[in-house]
Design an enzyme around this catalytic site. Structure first.
Site, mmCIF file in Angstrom:
data_model
loop_
_atom_site.group_PDB
_atom_site.id
_atom_site.type_symbol
_atom_site.label_atom_id
_atom_site.label_comp_id
_atom_site.label_asym_id
_atom_site.label_seq_id
_atom_site.Cartn_x
_atom_site.Cartn_y
_atom_site.Cartn_z
ATOM 1 N N ASN A 1 39.450 45.443 29.139
ATOM 2 C CA ASN A 1 39.420 46.586 30.045
ATOM 3 C C ASN A 1 40.044 47.859 29.497
ATOM 4 O OD1 ASN A 1 38.257 44.972 32.031
ATOM 5 N ND2 ASN A 1 40.243 44.363 32.857
ATOM 6 N N ASP B 1 42.659 29.930 33.652
ATOM 7 C CA ASP B 1 43.148 31.124 34.337
ATOM 8 C C ASP B 1 44.552 30.850 34.878
ATOM 9 O OD1 ASP B 1 43.078 33.543 36.254
ATOM 10 O OD2 ASP B 1 41.108 33.622 35.328
ATOM 11 N N HIS C 1 44.422 35.264 40.802
ATOM 12 C CA HIS C 1 43.345 35.662 39.898
ATOM 13 C C HIS C 1 42.381 34.500 39.662
ATOM 14 C CE1 HIS C 1 41.412 36.912 36.070
ATOM 15 N NE2 HIS C 1 41.565 38.134 36.563
ATOM 16 N N SER D 1 36.851 40.787 34.001
ATOM 17 C CA SER D 1 37.117 39.437 34.488
ATOM 18 C C SER D 1 35.989 38.971 35.399
ATOM 19 C CB SER D 1 38.432 39.388 35.268
ATOM 20 O OG SER D 1 39.529 39.263 34.426
#
Length: 389
Positions: A211, A69, A102, A275
Site C-alpha cells: 500500500n 493473518d 484483520h 489486503s
C-alpha cells in the site's frame, strides 16, 4: 488515516467502523437488522467480479483456503460454520480486542456466508461454500506488542511456518494479506523455501502487493516471491488506486477501495487496501480449484491472469499487472486450460507472472527438437557409411 507498512504488517489501510457493538456485548447483530442489509448493499465487488454468473459454475465447494493473518473469529454471524481454527504461531497471547479483526475481515471476503433469511444479510465472500483454515502469523496493527523485541523473537519465521503448515494440511489456496515478511523488505530464505514447498504441494499462493505505491513503492514480500499471485487494488471505475504498489511482478488488480468486510465478532468495517484485493483473488482461485481440481498452481494463476478486464497495452504493466480480475472470466480461462491441459508439470514456481517467454517458445522448442533428431539421424547414417567403407 492510512497505516504505513513496516515489518510483518497486514497490508491494509485504516477502516471506518459501520457499527460498534455495545461494550462487553457478545451478541451478534440480529438476523433482520439494518446493519447486515447495509453491509450487503455496499459490496460493489460482487457485481464487478461478476460473481452471480461465476456461482452458476462454482461456489468453492470442497476447497480449503488457508488464511495467514491475525486470526479469524468464528463467532461472527457471517462466518459460522466456515472456519477451522489453526495454530497461533506468533507466540503471544490473544489480547482482548486486539486480535482477529484483520483476519476476520479477510475471511469474510473469501468465504463469508452472510446470515439471516436466505443468507441475504451481511457479507458474502467470493467462494461462500469454501472452508477457511485460520492461521495466526502476525499481530494487529494497533497491538502495542508489535514493537516488542521479545514478541518478534517468539514469532520468528511465523509466516514461513504458517505456509508449510497450510500446505501440510492440504490447503488448496493460501491467502496472505500482509507484507514486509520477517521484519524486512528483502524477504527471507525460510519464506522463499516455504513458498516453493507449498507450490510443489499443489497450493495456490496469493498475496497483497502493498500500500505504499504513492510513496516508497517498496518491493513487498511475500507477494514478490516467484510463483505467488501478487494483487494490487482498483476502485469502482476499475482504475488502479494511488496507494497500490507498482512492480514488475504484479499479477492482477482487484477491488480494493471502499470494501465492506466483517470486523471482529459482530460488526462491519469499510476499508481501502491491497489486503482486500488479495483476499478477493484468493476467493477466485478457490472457485477455479473447485471447478477444476486437477489444475496446477501455475495453471490456476494463468487462468486468473488471462481472465481479466482492462488489460493494459502490451499485455502487462507495473500498475495493472495483466488487468482487473474477473471471477467468471477466470473460470472460462480455467475451462480452456483444463480441456487443453498444456501444462502437465508440477507446481514449481515460474519466473514469470503470467504469459512469459516459456509460452511463446513452445513452438520453437519443438522445431529445435525436430532439428536435433534429424541431425542425429544424419550422423548415424554417415557413421554407417564410413563403417562400410
Amino acid at each position: 488515516m492510512r497505516k504505513v507498512l513496516a515489518g510483518l504488517l497486514p497490508a491494509c489501510l485504516a477502516v471506518l467502523l459501520l457499527v460498534a457493538p455495545p461494550a462487553g456485548s457478545a451478541t451478534p447483530p440480529a438476523a433482520d437488522d439494518g446493519v447486515g442489509a447495509g453491509a450487503r448493499s455496499r459490496q460493489w465487488q460482487l457485481a464487478s467480479l461478476r460473481l452471480a454468473e461465476a456461482w452458476e459454475v462454482s461456489r468453492g465447494e470442497g476447497v480449503l483456503v488457508a488464511i495467514l493473518d491475525t486470526g479469524a473469529d468464528p463467532r461472527h454471524p457471517d462466518l459460522v460454520g466456515a472456519l477451522v481454527e489453526g495454530p497461533d504461531l506468533t507466540g503471544t497471547r490473544r489480547a482482548k480486542g486486539r486480535w482477529g479483526r484483520h483476519g476476520t475481515a479477510m475471511a469474510s471476503l473469501i468465504a463469508g456466508r452472510g446470515h439471516g433469511p436466505r443468507r441475504a444479510l451481511g457479507v458474502v465472500g467470493v467462494a461462500p461454500a469454501a472452508r477457511v483454515l485460520s492461521i495466526r502469523v502476525t499481530l494487529e496493527n494497533d497491538d502495542p506488542r508489535r514493537g516488542d523485541r521479545r514478541a518478534r523473537d517468539r514469532g520468528h519465521d511465523a509466516l514461513a511456518k504458517g505456509i508449510r503448515y497450510a500446505a501440510d494440511q492440504g490447503a488448496d489456496v493460501i491467502s496472505m494479506s500482509l507484507g514486509g515478511g520477517s521484519g524486512t523488505w528483502e524477504g527471507s530464505a525460510a519464506e522463499e523455501e516455504a513458498v516453493r514447498y507449498a507450490l510443489e504441494s499443489g497450493a495456490v499462493l496469493v498475496a497483497s502487493a502493498g500500500n505504499d505505491g504513492d510513496g516508497p513503492n517498496r518491493k513487498n514480500f511475500p507477494a514478490a516471491y516467484p510463483g505467488v499471485i501478487a494483487v494490487g487494488a482498483c476502485d469502482e471505475e476499475l482504475k488502479v488506486t494511488e496507494f497500490s504498489n507498482r512492480q514488475d511482478y504484479l499479477s492482477v488488480l482487484a477491488p480494493g477501495r471502499g470494501i465492506v468486510s466483517a470486523d471482529g465478532q459482530d460488526s462491519y468495517v469499510v476499508g481501502d487496501g491491497t489486503s482486500s484485493a488479495a483476499a478477493l483473488v484468493a476467493g477466485i482461485a478457490a472457485l477455479v480449484k473447485s471447478a477444476h481440481p486437477a489444475l496446477t498452481p501455475l495453471q490456476v494463476r494463468r487462468a486468473i491472469e488471462r481472465g481479466t478486464r482492462r488489460r493494459p497495452t502490451g499485455g502487462h504493466s507495473k500498475a495493472y499487472g495483466y488487468g482487473v480480475a474477473s471471477a467468471v472470466l477466470a473460470l472460462r480461462a480455467a475451462r480452456k486450460l483444463a480441456s487443453n491441459t498444456p501444462l502437465k508439470a508440477s507446481g514449481h514456481p515460474a519466473p514469470y507472472f503470467g504469459d512469459g517467454p516459456g509460452d511463446g517458445a513452445s513452438g520453437s522448442r519443438l522445431a529445435v527438437i525436430a532439428g536435433l533428431l534429424l541431425l542425429a539421424g544424419a550422423m548415424a547414417v554417415r557413421v554407417v557409411v564410413l563403417h562400410r567403407r
